[in-house]
Motif scaffolding. Structure first.
Motif, PDB file in Angstrom:
ATOM      1  N   LEU A  76      32.275  38.995  -2.689  1.00 15.76           N
ATOM      2  CA  LEU A  76      33.566  39.927  -3.037  1.00 15.76           C
ATOM      3  C   LEU A  76      34.241  39.355  -4.067  1.00 15.76           C
ATOM      4  CD1 LEU A  76      34.417  41.027   0.404  1.00 15.76           C
ATOM      5  CD2 LEU A  76      33.052  41.900  -1.149  1.00 15.76           C
ATOM      6  N   ASP A  77      33.788  38.048  -4.583  1.00 18.53           N
ATOM      7  CA  ASP A  77      34.880  37.357  -5.621  1.00 18.53           C
ATOM      8  C   ASP A  77      34.794  38.460  -6.973  1.00 18.53           C
ATOM      9  OD1 ASP A  77      35.468  35.325  -3.983  1.00 18.53           O
ATOM     10  OD2 ASP A  77      34.114  33.820  -5.301  1.00 18.53           O
ATOM     11  N   ALA A 127      29.449  44.916  -0.436  1.00 18.39           N
ATOM     12  CA  ALA A 127      28.941  44.217   0.753  1.00 18.39           C
ATOM     13  C   ALA A 127      27.774  44.775   1.087  1.00 18.39           C
ATOM     14  CB  ALA A 127      30.080  44.332   1.901  1.00 18.39           C
ATOM     15  N   SER A 131      31.141  31.026  -7.360  1.00 14.60           N
ATOM     16  CA  SER A 131      31.719  31.849  -6.646  1.00 14.60           C
ATOM     17  C   SER A 131      31.352  31.477  -5.022  1.00 14.60           C
ATOM     18  CB  SER A 131      31.482  33.189  -6.899  1.00 14.60           C
ATOM     19  OG  SER A 131      32.102  33.559  -8.271  1.00 14.60           O
ATOM     20  N   ARG A 132      32.319  31.805  -4.013  1.00 10.92           N
ATOM     21  CA  ARG A 132      31.841  31.533  -2.647  1.00 10.92           C
ATOM     22  C   ARG A 132      31.631  32.673  -1.871  1.00 10.92           C
ATOM     23  NH1 ARG A 132      36.554  28.306  -3.930  1.00 10.92           N
ATOM     24  NH2 ARG A 132      37.946  29.863  -2.942  1.00 10.92           N
ATOM     25  N   SER A 133      32.316  33.701  -2.445  1.00  8.99           N
ATOM     26  CA  SER A 133      31.958  34.979  -1.881  1.00  8.99           C
ATOM     27  C   SER A 133      31.634  36.141  -2.621  1.00  8.99           C
ATOM     28  CB  SER A 133      33.437  35.376  -1.224  1.00  8.99           C
ATOM     29  OG  SER A 133      33.305  36.837  -0.707  1.00  8.99           O
TER      30      SER A 133
END
Length: 311
Positions: A233-234, A253, A229-231
């Motif tokens: 928030l994924d 966050a 996952s890149r974020s």
């Protein structure tokens, strides 16, 4: 002489019988009214002879007065068993009727019935057969909201039915899928629960709920990293109601250390005010979605009261 009735669960593999059942099946002549009873091949293999007869409650009760008779009950024997009880009581010297459970349902066994019913509906019902994941989405959302409403109303007797309707949607989607089934769905969530509860299934210690939450978030972060996952928030469902969405984004966050200032001056006009209210609710430990729903329900009740006064 006794009349021994051996019952079995159709949700337990045939042949897996209790010790008491095996003893009963060897205590006298074994009869059954079901030529397709699933236990028959296994009893034959064990050397237990079973005679298939036409069910006759009066004859069976009378025979049990003279000798020990074992009745291997089938799943559809309920009416016959009631008739047998009446026939036995009508005798001058009624036989002792003993029920011996051969197998018991395990917790969750009735889910197997639901899977079987769904399999049949998917095969034989034109409406169920044509459904897709996409066409079922409105029903999934509707049933989830109906569960929410029964909880908010405190209508716990109705909650069982609503949870069943929601469970149907899960089983339906699992049946529609081409590359997984209900067992895969259950296996996946079991693996996830075990993995995310090392304080229960592993050696990690957690004495308080806050520690459990911290472990949960750490494990989820590691899972996201393993998936590439890149974020952070994924995985946040962007299709959920806006207040819940904003709250989850802010919560995710902030737990990851994102500066609080990023949540300020979001949007314009009413959007900015709403987002700020969500953030303030979060800081106060409140659920903005639940708070607004409670206010909406209060307004509904006031409107109903006003309508009553007008009539």
């Amino acid at each position: 002489m006794p009349l021994v009735v051996v019952t079995t669960s159709p949700r337990v593999p045939p042949g897996l019988l209790s010790h008491q059942a095996w003893q009963a099946l060897r205590s006298g002549q074994v009869l059954t009214g079901s030529p397709a009873h699933p236990q028959l091949p296994y009893l034959a293999e064990a050397g237990v002879e079973v005679t298939v007869v036409t069910p006759d409650a009066g004859e069976l009760a009378d025979r049990a007065v003279r000798e020990t008779v074992v009745w291997l009950a089938a799943g559809d024997d309920a009416d016959f068993m009631r008739a047998l009880g009446h026939a036995a009581v009508a005798l001058a010297d009624p036989p002792l009727i003993e029920v011996v459970p051969g197998s018991y349902d395990l917790p969750g066994a009735r889910v197997l019935d639901l899977v079987a019913v769904m399999d049949r509906l998917r095969t034989e019902c034109p409406w169920d057969r044509k459904q897709t994941h996409e066409s079922l989405v409105p029903y999934l959302l509707e049933e989830a909201y109906e569960v929410l409403e029964t909880i908010e109303d405190g209508d716990y007797p109705a909650l069982r039915e609503e949870l069943g309707d929601l469970l149907l949607q899960v089983v339906f989607h699992a049946r529609v899928a081409d590359d997984f089934d209900m067992d895969d769905v259950a296996a996946g969530i079991v693996e996830k629960l075990v993995r995310r509860h090392p304080h229960v299934f592993g050696s990690v210690r957690a004495e308080a709920a806050d520690e459990v939450n911290d472990n949960w978030e750490t494990i989820k972060a590691a899972e996201r990293a393993a998936k590439g996952s890149r974020s952070l928030l994924d995985g946040v469902a962007m299709g959920q109601p806006a207040l819940s969405l904003a709250a989850q984004l802010v919560r995710r966050a902030e737990r990851a250390g994102v500066p609080p200032g990023l949540a300020s001056a979001i949007g314009q006009g009413i959007a900015r005010e709403l987002f700020d209210l969500v953030r303030r609710a979060q800081e106060a430990g409140l659920d903005a979605e639940a708070e607004l729903r409670a206010a909406a329900r209060s307004y509904r009740d006031r409107v109903h009261a006003w309508e009553s006064r007008q009539s």
